[in-house]
Design an enzyme around this catalytic site. Structure first.
Site, PDB file in Angstrom:
ATOM      1  N   ASP A  28       0.842  -1.198   0.000  1.00 49.54           N
ATOM      2  CA  ASP A  28       0.000   0.000   0.000  1.00 49.54           C
ATOM      3  C   ASP A  28       0.881   1.254   0.000  1.00 49.54           C
ATOM      4  OD1 ASP A  28      -3.216   0.487   1.007  1.00 49.54           O
ATOM      5  OD2 ASP A  28      -1.839   2.191   1.131  1.00 49.54           O
ATOM      6  N   ILE A  29       0.460   2.262  -0.749  1.00 49.70           N
ATOM      7  CA  ILE A  29       1.245   3.491  -0.864  1.00 49.70           C
ATOM      8  C   ILE A  29       1.234   4.301   0.438  1.00 49.70           C
ATOM      9  CG2 ILE A  29      -0.555   5.100  -1.672  1.00 49.70           C
ATOM     10  CD1 ILE A  29       1.376   5.917  -3.929  1.00 49.70           C
ATOM     11  N   ASN A  85     -12.868  -3.357   2.840  1.00 51.17           N
ATOM     12  CA  ASN A  85     -13.768  -2.220   3.046  1.00 51.17           C
ATOM     13  C   ASN A  85     -14.777  -2.188   1.902  1.00 51.17           C
ATOM     14  OD1 ASN A  85     -12.248  -1.326   5.303  1.00 51.17           O
ATOM     15  ND2 ASN A  85     -10.798  -0.303   3.946  1.00 51.17           N
ATOM     16  N   GLY A  91     -15.483   2.509   4.433  1.00 50.52           N
ATOM     17  CA  GLY A  91     -14.167   3.124   4.257  1.00 50.52           C
ATOM     18  C   GLY A  91     -13.525   2.842   2.905  1.00 50.52           C
ATOM     19  N   HIS A  98     -10.455  -5.311  -3.133  1.00 46.47           N
ATOM     20  CA  HIS A  98      -9.100  -5.666  -2.704  1.00 46.47           C
ATOM     21  C   HIS A  98      -9.135  -6.054  -1.246  1.00 46.47           C
ATOM     22  CE1 HIS A  98      -9.835  -1.363  -2.337  1.00 46.47           C
ATOM     23  NE2 HIS A  98      -9.128  -1.400  -1.224  1.00 46.47           N
ATOM     24  N   LEU A  99      -8.183  -6.907  -0.895  1.00 43.79           N
ATOM     25  CA  LEU A  99      -8.018  -7.383   0.479  1.00 43.79           C
ATOM     26  C   LEU A  99      -6.785  -6.705   1.062  1.00 43.79           C
ATOM     27  CD1 LEU A  99      -8.860  -9.677   2.556  1.00 43.79           C
ATOM     28  CD2 LEU A  99      -7.105 -11.069   1.436  1.00 43.79           C
ATOM     29  N   HIS A 100      -6.928  -6.082   2.238  1.00 46.94           N
ATOM     30  CA  HIS A 100      -5.774  -5.514   2.940  1.00 46.94           C
ATOM     31  C   HIS A 100      -5.169  -6.591   3.835  1.00 46.94           C
ATOM     32  CE1 HIS A 100      -6.868  -1.106   2.335  1.00 46.94           C
ATOM     33  NE2 HIS A 100      -8.051  -1.660   2.141  1.00 46.94           N
TER      34      HIS A 100
HETATM   35  P1  5GP Z   1      -9.754   1.178   0.456  1.00 49.75           P
HETATM   36  O1  5GP Z   1      -9.822   2.453   1.232  1.00 49.75           O
HETATM   37  O2  5GP Z   1     -10.509   1.293  -0.860  1.00 49.75           O
HETATM   38  O3  5GP Z   1     -10.124  -0.045   1.230  1.00 49.75           O
HETATM   39  O4  5GP Z   1      -8.226   0.957   0.123  1.00 49.75           O
HETATM   40  C1  5GP Z   1      -7.563   1.621  -0.903  1.00 49.75           C
HETATM   41  C2  5GP Z   1      -6.100   1.589  -0.563  1.00 49.75           C
HETATM   42  O5  5GP Z   1      -5.371   1.883  -1.743  1.00 49.75           O
HETATM   43  C3  5GP Z   1      -5.680   2.620   0.479  1.00 49.75           C
HETATM   44  O6  5GP Z   1      -5.122   1.952   1.603  1.00 49.75           O
HETATM   45  C4  5GP Z   1      -4.666   3.493  -0.247  1.00 49.75           C
HETATM   46  O7  5GP Z   1      -3.597   3.912   0.559  1.00 49.75           O
HETATM   47  C5  5GP Z   1      -4.220   2.601  -1.379  1.00 49.75           C
HETATM   48  N1  5GP Z   1      -3.778   3.301  -2.567  1.00 49.75           N
HETATM   49  C6  5GP Z   1      -4.386   4.360  -3.169  1.00 49.75           C
HETATM   50  N2  5GP Z   1      -3.714   4.731  -4.270  1.00 49.75           N
HETATM   51  C7  5GP Z   1      -2.658   3.878  -4.374  1.00 49.75           C
HETATM   52  C8  5GP Z   1      -1.591   3.757  -5.330  1.00 49.75           C
HETATM   53  O8  5GP Z   1      -1.481   4.492  -6.319  1.00 49.75           O
HETATM   54  N3  5GP Z   1      -0.671   2.771  -5.099  1.00 49.75           N
HETATM   55  C9  5GP Z   1      -0.761   1.932  -4.025  1.00 49.75           C
HETATM   56  N4  5GP Z   1       0.194   1.009  -3.907  1.00 49.75           N
HETATM   57  N5  5GP Z   1      -1.759   2.009  -3.127  1.00 49.75           N
HETATM   58  C10 5GP Z   1      -2.694   2.973  -3.294  1.00 49.75           C
END
Ligand code: 5GP
Length: 112
Positions: A28-29, A85, A91, A98-100
């Site tokens: 994650d970025i 999420n 969130g 996607h799975l964290h």
């Molecule tokens: P969500 O909030 O949809 O569950 O998770 C999205 C995730 O994607 C966030 O944790 C966010 O930091 C990550 N993310 C957003 N843009 C990028 C990107 O360009 N590259 C990477 N590696 N992660 C990203």
């Protein structure tokens, strides 16, 4: 194209930790823990709320890939958390399922 499709297409760089024909996993970025990896099905399902019974095999593979990445990154003994999420209150910020995989520190419960 979703943001994560662009990562899959290598249009956006990422630190990739795993890839097969159906799944890409990368760091994650904006990590929320010492280990924070996103496990993404290449085929777009916008969110778990829209998953269908026919997605079952892919979803199973997503979970098993998440636990394998956790093991490969040394989290099996200390533990880890897998998070999906969905929607505004869940969130979700990227509409591509996607799975964290989170680990390397104790997680709180209830989550924020
Ligand atoms: P969500 O909030 O949809 O569950 O998770 C999205 C995730 O994607 C966030 O944790 C966010 O930091 C990550 N993310 C957003 N843009 C990028 C990107 O360009 N590259 C990477 N590696 N992660 C990203």
């Amino acid at each position: 194209m979703t943001l994560f499709e662009k990562v899959v297409a290598r249009e956006i760089p990422a630190k990739i930790v795993f890839e097969d024909d159906e799944i890409l996993a990368f760091h994650d970025i904006n990590p929320q823990a010492p280990v924070h990896v996103l496990v993404v099905p290449k085929r777009v399902i916008p969110r778990i709320a829209e998953a269908q019974p026919s997605d079952g095999a892919l979803l199973g593979r997503l979970l098993l890939t998440g636990k394998q990445i956790a093991a490969d990154l040394g989290l099996s003994e200390t533990g880890f958390r897998l998070v999906i999420n969905s929607g505004r209150n869940g969130g979700e910020t990227v509409p591509h399922l996607h799975l964290h995989v989170l680990g390397g520190r104790p997680m709180n419960w209830p989550p924020g």
